[in-house]
Design a protein around this motif. Structure first.
Motif: not given
Lengths: 115, 115
Positions: A21-22, A55-68, A71-77, B111-112
């Motif tokens: 995830p990135r 929207h198509e379900g190929a990617v999901r949001i892995e986690r949302e953090e607050v850095v500095d 907001l930082r959203r991390t995506f995963a397949l 695991n991601g």
DNA sequence: TCGCCATAGGTAAATGATCGACATATGGCG
DNA sequence: CGCCATATGTCGATCATTTACCTATGGCGA
């Protein structure tokens, strides 16, 4: 369902997410690295592509953090996204092989004769 | 110059012309065969793509015949077109390999986790 | 003989992903 | 103090593709 034809940038986004995830900016850098510095993904392409893939379900949001305090959203397949990329990779491998085979045929018989 | 990113239909047109010159309708059928019946090239896509490729110098008109009182134009890849397709095939081969490699990495470490 | 299908070549409008430019914000370096 | 890397987004333009339409011939079946 699984056999849509991906455009280059979309495919590179999925490829960048394939091993881990990135978050958005990391995807841009990863794509730059994958393509050997050739493909500089613009943020416009990236975030519209991510919205579509979410929207198509190929990617999901892995986690949302607050850095500095940002907001930082991390995506995963998703599993579906893995299937889509696997299918696309298979298709590309076959397409490349076919093109290279045909070019070799042309090289062996350089005159453009059909008969 | 040689490193533009081709879309799927455009690439299939070049691939169909890679081993021998063909006229428009024959390209449509060849693409259908190459893709295993998956890609049914519409005439709209084909002729606009051919115009573009002619303009770019990747394709040239091999000959023009009159068959049954109708014009038939036969298209062929130029040397530049062969180079474009060869480069594209190489890129696709590498892209497919990279995607498959990364998917394997993900499978080995399900695991991601990034760390 | 009438209609349809395969063959053959094309145009025009709509769709849709990508690109380029813009906007915002923080932390660090010179 | 200004710039650059990091980070996330929006918006209008661009451009290939798609969908739907048009013409035309030859052959086949009803």
């Amino acid at each position: 369902m699984t056999d849509r034809q991906l455009r280059e940038p979309t495919r590179l986004v999925l490829t960048a997410l394939a091993d881990a995830p990135r978050h958005g900016y990391a995807i841009i850098q990863e794509v730059l690295a994958i393509s050997g510095g050739r493909t500089r993904l613009s943020t416009g392409t990236l975030y519209t592509a991510l919205d579509r893939l979410l929207h198509e379900g190929a990617v999901r949001i892995e986690r949302e953090e607050v850095v500095d305090s940002r907001l930082r959203r991390t995506f995963a397949l998703t599993e579906q996204g893995q299937a889509v990329l696997a299918e696309e990779a298979r298709r590309l491998r076959l397409a490349a092989a076919e093109a290279e085979r045909r070019l070799t045929v042309a090289r062996l018989r350089p005159n453009g004769a059909t008969a």
